[in-house]
Design a protein around this motif. Structure first.
Motif, PDB file in Angstrom:
ATOM      1  N   GLY A 164      48.040 -79.832 -26.204  1.00 26.38           N
ATOM      2  CA  GLY A 164      47.674 -78.505 -26.252  1.00 26.38           C
ATOM      3  C   GLY A 164      46.254 -78.071 -26.966  1.00 26.38           C
ATOM      4  N   PRO A 165      46.064 -77.019 -27.236  1.00 24.62           N
ATOM      5  CA  PRO A 165      44.743 -76.837 -27.855  1.00 24.62           C
ATOM      6  C   PRO A 165      44.502 -77.410 -29.483  1.00 24.62           C
ATOM      7  N   ASP A 188      37.981 -80.765 -29.970  1.00 20.75           N
ATOM      8  CA  ASP A 188      38.629 -81.324 -28.724  1.00 20.75           C
ATOM      9  C   ASP A 188      39.727 -82.542 -29.440  1.00 20.75           C
ATOM     10  N   TRP A 189      40.824 -82.927 -28.821  1.00 19.16           N
ATOM     11  CA  TRP A 189      41.313 -84.137 -29.279  1.00 19.16           C
ATOM     12  C   TRP A 189      40.406 -85.184 -28.848  1.00 19.16           C
ATOM     13  N   VAL A 238      35.665 -91.837 -17.495  1.00 12.47           N
ATOM     14  CA  VAL A 238      34.939 -90.766 -17.689  1.00 12.47           C
ATOM     15  C   VAL A 238      35.018 -89.714 -16.647  1.00 12.47           C
ATOM     16  N   ALA A 239      35.514 -90.020 -15.370  1.00 15.86           N
ATOM     17  CA  ALA A 239      35.932 -88.794 -14.544  1.00 15.86           C
ATOM     18  C   ALA A 239      37.110 -88.043 -15.127  1.00 15.86           C
ATOM     19  N   ALA A 240      37.991 -88.923 -15.614  1.00 17.93           N
ATOM     20  CA  ALA A 240      39.326 -88.221 -16.160  1.00 17.93           C
ATOM     21  C   ALA A 240      39.201 -87.271 -17.083  1.00 17.93           C
ATOM     22  N   PHE A 241      38.168 -87.639 -18.068  1.00 21.81           N
ATOM     23  CA  PHE A 241      38.088 -86.632 -18.898  1.00 21.81           C
ATOM     24  C   PHE A 241      37.158 -85.488 -18.557  1.00 21.81           C
ATOM     25  N   ASN A 290      40.700 -79.914 -23.190  1.00 22.68           N
ATOM     26  CA  ASN A 290      40.881 -80.009 -24.572  1.00 22.68           C
ATOM     27  C   ASN A 290      40.839 -81.492 -25.255  1.00 22.68           C
ATOM     28  N   ALA A 291      40.194 -82.474 -24.397  1.00 22.98           N
ATOM     29  CA  ALA A 291      40.026 -83.730 -24.919  1.00 22.98           C
ATOM     30  C   ALA A 291      38.859 -84.327 -24.527  1.00 22.98           C
TER      31      ALA A 291
END
Length: 354
Positions: free
Chosen positions: A134-135, A146-147, A171-174, A179-180
C-alpha cells in the motif's frame, strides 16, 4: 540492444538448466550467441568448473561464460539501507572483477553472469508485493514517498542489459507502480538504458571512487570520468540519479583523492541533478578468503585492501568473519569523509553511511 564489447564479454560457452528453452527470454538469449557451446546443467548453482576454478585464471570464466537458469525463490527481504526491500534478482554474478566484491567473497571464485529467464514471474511478484504494501505511511532514509526495491544486489544491471531485455522489463514494470521504485548500483555505462523511459520510477546509484584507485581496484569497469559524464545523460532520460561512494578504501593521501573526486562532480553535474542528489557511503569490508584469491590473480590490489594494521575482524550478519576498519577509528574517518563531502558538495544529502 547493443552487444557488450568483446573485451568485457566474449561468450564461448553457455551453461543452461533444462527448463531454459521453455521460456521466451531463454530462447532470445540463446539466439544472441549462436556460436556458443551449450552445456546443460542440473542447476545454475552447481557448476564445479565455475565455482572451483583456478584462482590464477580468475577472469577467463567472467569473459567467456554465461549461465542461464530459472529463478526458483521469489522471496523479498527487508533492507532499510540502500532500499526498503531486496527484490528477487533477475541475475547473479558479474562480468566485471572489482577486487573487493562481496559476491566473490561469498561464493569463493569469479562468478560469471547468470541470467534468470523467468522475468515475467519476477516482475509479477514485484507488482504483487508492492500492492500488498500500500502507500508508504511515512518518509524514511531510503525514500520520502515510495517503497524502493533493490534489483541488482548480486550483479550490475547495466552489464546485464547488454545480454538480455530483463532490465528493460524491470524498468517498464516500475513505470506502472504508483507506490514503488526500482533501484540498482552500477559501475558500467550502457547507453541503451537511455531509451528505457523510466519516468522517474527507477533510481540508479552510480558507484564512484577516486580514478587512480579505481584503475587498480575496479577491474573491467567503465572509467570513473565516463561514469560521471553519464550521470546527467541518465537523469535527462528520466532516471533518479544518486551516488554510491563505495567502498571507501583508506590509504595515505585519501582525503586529497576524494576531494578531487568531489570537485570533479561539482564541476560536471548540472543544477537539475544537484537538486535531488543523495549518496551512500560504504567503508571497505574485506575477508581472508577473498584476500587469498586476490593474491593469486591481482596481488597489487591487496596492498590497499589488506591492511591488518588498521583493520580488525568482525563477524557479519551472515556469520562470516570479515575485516573492517577498527572500531573508533572507522567512525572518525567516516566523519571526516562526510566533512569533505559537505564542504565541496553541500547539496548532496547522505542517505546512508556505514
Amino acid at each position: 540492444m547493443n552487444g557488450p564489447p568483446p573485451t568485457l564479454l566474449d561468450i564461448a560457452r553457455i551453461y543452461l538448466e533444462p527448463a531454459v528453452e521453455g521460456y521466451a527470454r531463454g530462447r532470445e538469449v540463446l539466439a544472441r550467441f549462436p556460436r556458443a557451446e551449450r552445456i546443460e546443467v542440473a542447476s545454475h548453482w552447481r557448476i564445479p568448473e565455475l565455482r572451483e576454478g583456478d584462482p590464477g585464471d580468475y577472469l577467463r570464466a567472467k569473459r567467456g561464460s554465461l549461465v542461464l537458469g530459472v529463478k526458483k525463490s521469489l522471496a523479498f527481504r527487508p533492507n532499510g539501507r540502500s532500499a526498503d526491500f531486496i527484490a528477487p534478482s533477475s541475475s547473479n554474478g558479474c562480468a566485471m572483477a572489482c577486487a573487493y566484491c562481496y559476491v566473490a567473497r561469498r561464493k569463493g571464485h569469479s562468478n560469471p553472469i547468470s541470467v534468470f529467464v523467468n522475468i515475467e514471474e519476477i516482475t509479477a511478484a514485484i507488482a504483487r508485493h508492492a500492492a500488498r504494501q500500500g502507500p508508504k505511511a511515512e518518509p524514511n532514509q531510503v525514500d520520502p514517498r515510495d517503497w524502493v526495491y533493490d534489483l541488482g544486489e548480486n550483479g550490475d544491471l547495466s552489464v546485464d542489459a547488454a545480454i538480455s531485455d530483463n532490465v528493460r522489463d524491470l524498468v517498464a514494470a516500475f513505470r506502472d507502480l504508483p507506490n514503488a521504485k526500482g533501484s540498482f548500483a552500477t559501475k558500467w555505462v550502457n547507453r541503451d538504458l537511455l531509451d528505457y523511459d523510466p519516468r522517474g520510477r527507477t533510481r540508479i546509484r552510480m558507484s564512484l571512487m577516486p580514478a587512480g584507485m579505481a584503475k587498480l581496484l575496479d577491474v573491467r569497469t567503465s572509467p570513473v570520468a565516463e561514469r560521471i559524464a553519464a550521470i546527467p545523460e541518465l537523469h535527462r532520460a528520466g532516471y533518479e540519479m544518486h551516488l554510491n561512494f563505495s567502498p571507501v578504501v583508506l590509504r595515505e593521501g585519501w582525503e586529497a583523492e576524494w576531494g578531487e573526486l568531489f570537485a570533479e562532480l561539482d564541476d560536471v553535474l548540472p543544477d537539475q541533478v544537484k537538486e535531488g542528489l543523495a549518496a551512500e557511503i560504504i567503508m571497505l569490508t574485506h575477508n581472508q578468503g577473498l584476500h587469498e584469491i586476490n593474491l593469486a590473480w591481482h596481488p597489487r590490489a591487496e596492498e590497499l585492501l589488506w591492511r591488518p594494521d588498521i583493520q580488525e575482524e568482525k563477524v557479519s550478519e551472515g556469520g562470516g568473519v570479515n575485516l573492517r576498519y577498527r572500531t573508533g577509528w572507522k567512525g572518525r574517518w567516516l566523519a571526516r569523509f562526510k566533512e569533505l563531502l559537505a564542504a565541496r558538495m553541500p547539496y548532496c544529502r547522505v542517505r546512508y553511511a556505514f
